[in-house]
Design an enzyme around this catalytic site. Structure first.
Site, PDB file in Angstrom:
ATOM      1  N   LYS A 161     -43.451  50.329  44.095  1.00  0.00           N
ATOM      2  CA  LYS A 161     -42.626  49.996  42.926  1.00  0.00           C
ATOM      3  C   LYS A 161     -42.184  48.528  42.895  1.00  0.00           C
ATOM      4  O   LYS A 161     -41.115  48.208  42.403  1.00  0.00           O
ATOM      5  CB  LYS A 161     -41.398  50.914  42.839  1.00  0.00           C
ATOM      6  N   ASP A 192     -36.021  60.957  46.439  1.00  0.00           N
ATOM      7  CA  ASP A 192     -35.360  61.465  45.234  1.00  0.00           C
ATOM      8  C   ASP A 192     -35.920  62.803  44.766  1.00  0.00           C
ATOM      9  O   ASP A 192     -35.180  63.646  44.243  1.00  0.00           O
ATOM     10  CB  ASP A 192     -35.401  60.431  44.099  1.00  0.00           C
TER      11      ASP A 192
HETATM   12  P1  ADP Z   1     -34.922  54.761  39.403  1.00  0.00           P
HETATM   13  O1  ADP Z   1     -36.409  54.818  39.203  1.00  0.00           O
HETATM   14  O2  ADP Z   1     -34.410  53.439  39.840  1.00  0.00           O
HETATM   15  O3  ADP Z   1     -34.399  55.877  40.231  1.00  0.00           O
HETATM   16  P2  ADP Z   1     -34.468  55.944  36.795  1.00  0.00           P
HETATM   17  O4  ADP Z   1     -34.918  57.283  37.218  1.00  0.00           O
HETATM   18  O5  ADP Z   1     -33.243  55.873  35.950  1.00  0.00           O
HETATM   19  O6  ADP Z   1     -34.253  54.920  37.967  1.00  0.00           O
HETATM   20  O7  ADP Z   1     -35.679  55.326  35.986  1.00  0.00           O
HETATM   21  C1  ADP Z   1     -35.597  54.055  35.421  1.00  0.00           C
HETATM   22  C2  ADP Z   1     -36.899  53.846  34.681  1.00  0.00           C
HETATM   23  O8  ADP Z   1     -37.000  54.772  33.598  1.00  0.00           O
HETATM   24  C3  ADP Z   1     -36.994  52.492  34.054  1.00  0.00           C
HETATM   25  O9  ADP Z   1     -37.580  51.562  34.937  1.00  0.00           O
HETATM   26  C4  ADP Z   1     -37.891  52.736  32.844  1.00  0.00           C
HETATM   27  O10 ADP Z   1     -39.234  52.601  33.216  1.00  0.00           O
HETATM   28  C5  ADP Z   1     -37.658  54.190  32.504  1.00  0.00           C
HETATM   29  N1  ADP Z   1     -36.788  54.272  31.330  1.00  0.00           N
HETATM   30  C6  ADP Z   1     -35.462  54.044  31.261  1.00  0.00           C
HETATM   31  N2  ADP Z   1     -35.005  54.164  29.997  1.00  0.00           N
HETATM   32  C7  ADP Z   1     -36.078  54.489  29.246  1.00  0.00           C
HETATM   33  C8  ADP Z   1     -36.280  54.727  27.855  1.00  0.00           C
HETATM   34  N3  ADP Z   1     -35.307  54.671  26.967  1.00  0.00           N
HETATM   35  N4  ADP Z   1     -37.526  55.026  27.475  1.00  0.00           N
HETATM   36  C9  ADP Z   1     -38.534  55.076  28.349  1.00  0.00           C
HETATM   37  N5  ADP Z   1     -38.414  54.832  29.644  1.00  0.00           N
HETATM   38  C10 ADP Z   1     -37.208  54.549  30.096  1.00  0.00           C
HETATM   39 MG    MG Z   2     -34.147  57.667  40.836  1.00  0.00          MG
END
Ligand code: ADP
Ligand code: MG
Length: 494
Positions: A195, A230
């Site tokens: 990532k 996760d």
């Molecule tokens: P992490 O991967 O850090 O655990 P999340 O599960 O919240 O965090 O995922 C974040 C990712 O989700 C962002 O990098 C983006 O690619 C995607 N994302 C966030 N908001 C949206 C949205 N409105 N539409 C599409 N993809 C989204």
């Molecule tokens: Mg996450």
């Protein structure tokens, strides 16, 4: 989001830079009709190459099931990492527990007060911050100091709802969502970063030891009782409320999937003594790469990434990458098809200028003239667009998102069919729940629909009546805290 991702890629010249000089002299000589034809032909080819008809989905699902089996047996196929989570929370857990969640985009700290069977979750409290881009290529000490500091801040917040019994240490469930080789529930060696992370001095080290050292530097006397990713934490968090949860999927910045496996179906754990006879396996399906529909744009993006040739499934279906694939397609259309006029908008050369949330926002535009698409293209990439260009942009987004969602669905079926083959009826003979979390799944309705359609198409409508795909919102935070409780050194007191 785009800022973070830019830092994760090597500086130019990536391969797609070649697109510009190749066409600049020809552009002005061509008629508009030729340019439109070029754009249509790029779009047609893209759609053909990204298509996911049933036979393609079936091949992907079957190849992934086979790779899961290979990975459980030996060191080929999917990584199929044993999580050493053998007991899931029962509901009896009591006390104050912490969770740390280092994702790809956000860092979350959570505390939860568990009240046992009747009371369950009495109180929760959490902090979330975006991971500063510079930390993604910092040193191991800097990254873990940031994590320990976040924990120290939350722990210091005065709030009467959270109580640690006198004489007890705070216990932590650490959600660390990168490939880790574990030999016990509370330790694990980082195999590699994914990532876009490239933190120095961490690969090959026990990430719990790294955190312990950082906590010591902060003067925090706490213990990591469970190290999970996760997906595993989401499974635990969802199962706490619903015993039919068998699989958990993450669709966020990156992607992963895990499920509950029988110990005797894991040849590489031969001899492992287990009281429950089960263990959650983290498939690390992001590493899957067989039979995936792929285009020159995927290959260019992969070549420019910090991990070329790796995490191909992740690069095809997860949030970090979908916007970038679309950008590369639009750049080609601008260069050879004059999609945005005679010149190529300079900003389209910037990697990650379009994020997956931008694709999502554009696809929600229901206005007749696609005003929303136009202003987003302008705000993000300084691109002036005609109505026809906006329609093309939406078709490109839809093509890439459909492929991503459909392939995610094929991955889910790969896991379900593998489990069903091992024990007939265990999945399709009863209610089965797949718990999903992550920003991509949560926020992108079209992606969700394509994913669900693909699952249904593959398993048939009768079997899909028993299947529940549900959003487990922030299940991973609570799930990690619950696993800290399940593996607590005080659990005889529950
Ligand atoms: P992490 O991967 O850090 O655990 P999340 O599960 O919240 O965090 O995922 C974040 C990712 O989700 C962002 O990098 C983006 O690619 C995607 N994302 C966030 N908001 C949206 C949205 N409105 N539409 C599409 N993809 C989204
Ligand atoms: Mg996450």
């Amino acid at each position: 989001m785009s800022v973070i991702a830019v830092g994760s890629f090597l500086p130019p010249p990536p391969p797609y830079r070649r697109i510009k000089p190749r066409f600049t002299t020809m552009v002005s000589l061509r008629s508009d009709a030729v340019s439109v034809a070029e754009t249509s032909s790029i779009l047609r080819k893209l759609k053909e190459e990204c298509a996911t008809p049933l036979p393609v989905l079936r091949q992907v699902a079957d190849a992934m099931s086979a790779d899961m089996r290979a990975g459980l047996a030996a060191a080929h196929g999917l990584p199929m990492i044993p999580s050493f989570v053998e007991d899931l929370p029962t509901g009896n857990e009591k006390g104050l527990f912490y969770a740390l969640d280092l994702g790809g985009t956000y860092f979350r700290v959570l505390r939860v007060q568990l009240g046992g069977n009747n009371e369950r979750v009495v109180a929760t409290d959490f902090d979330q911050v975006s991971i500063p881009p510079q930390l993604m290529s910092a040193t191991c000490e800097e990254l873990f100091d940031f994590i320990a500091l976040g924990l120290a801040k939350l722990a210091a917040k005065d709030d009467g709802r959270f109580n640690l019994s006198p004489g007890k240490k705070g216990e932590i469930g650490f959600t660390f969502s990168f490939p880790v080789r574990q030999t016990s529930i509370d330790s694990g060696i980082l195999v590699k970063w994914t990532k876009g992370f490239a933190v120095s001095g961490a690969a090959g080290r026990d990430v719990v030891a790294c955190l312990n050292e950082a906590m010591e530097r902060q003067g925090l006397d706490m213990r990591v009782s469970a190290l999970v990713n996760d997906a595993v934490a989401t499974l635990a968090g969802a199962e706490y409320w619903d015993n039919d949860v068998a699989v958990a999927i993450i669709l966020g910045t990156g992607t992963n999937a895990c499920y509950v496996e029988q110990i005797d179906a894991i040849p590489k754990l031969q001899g492992h003594v287990s009281s429950s006879g089960k263990m959650i396996i983290s498939t690390e399906w992001g590493a899957f790469s067989k039979r995936l529909p792929s285009t020159e744009f995927d290959r260019a993006m992969d070549a420019a990434s910090i991990n070329p040739g790796e995490q191909i499934f992740e690069k095809t279906i997860s949030g970090m990458y979908l916007g970038e694939i679309v950008r590369l397609v639009l750049l080609e259309m601008a260069a050879t098809g004059e999609l945005f006029g005679k010149s190529i908008p300079e900003n389209l050369y910037t990697p990650f200028i379009l994020g997956t949330p931008d694709l999502c926002a554009m696809q929600q535009d229901k206005s007749g003239d696609l005003q929303g698409v136009g202003s987003l293209l302008y705000d993000k990439a300084r691109v002036e667009s005609t109505f026809s260009a906006r329609k093309t942009v939406l078709e490109v987004c839809d093509t890439i998102v459909k492929r991503g969602g459909s392939l995610a669905g094929a991955g889910i079926v790969a896991i379900l069919q593998k489990m069903e083959e091992d024990s007939k009826g265990v999945i399709f003979g009863k209610r089965t729940v797949v718990a999903i979390d992550g920003g991509l799944y949560e926020n992108y309705p079209q992606y969700r629909t394509y994913m669900q359609d693909s699952v249904k198409e593959l398993i048939g409508s009768e079997k899909s009546n028993n299947l529940v795909i549900e959003h487990s919102k922030d299940g991973s935070g609570i799930g990690a805290a619950l696993l800290a409780a399940t593996n607590s050194m005080y659990k005889h007191d529950f």
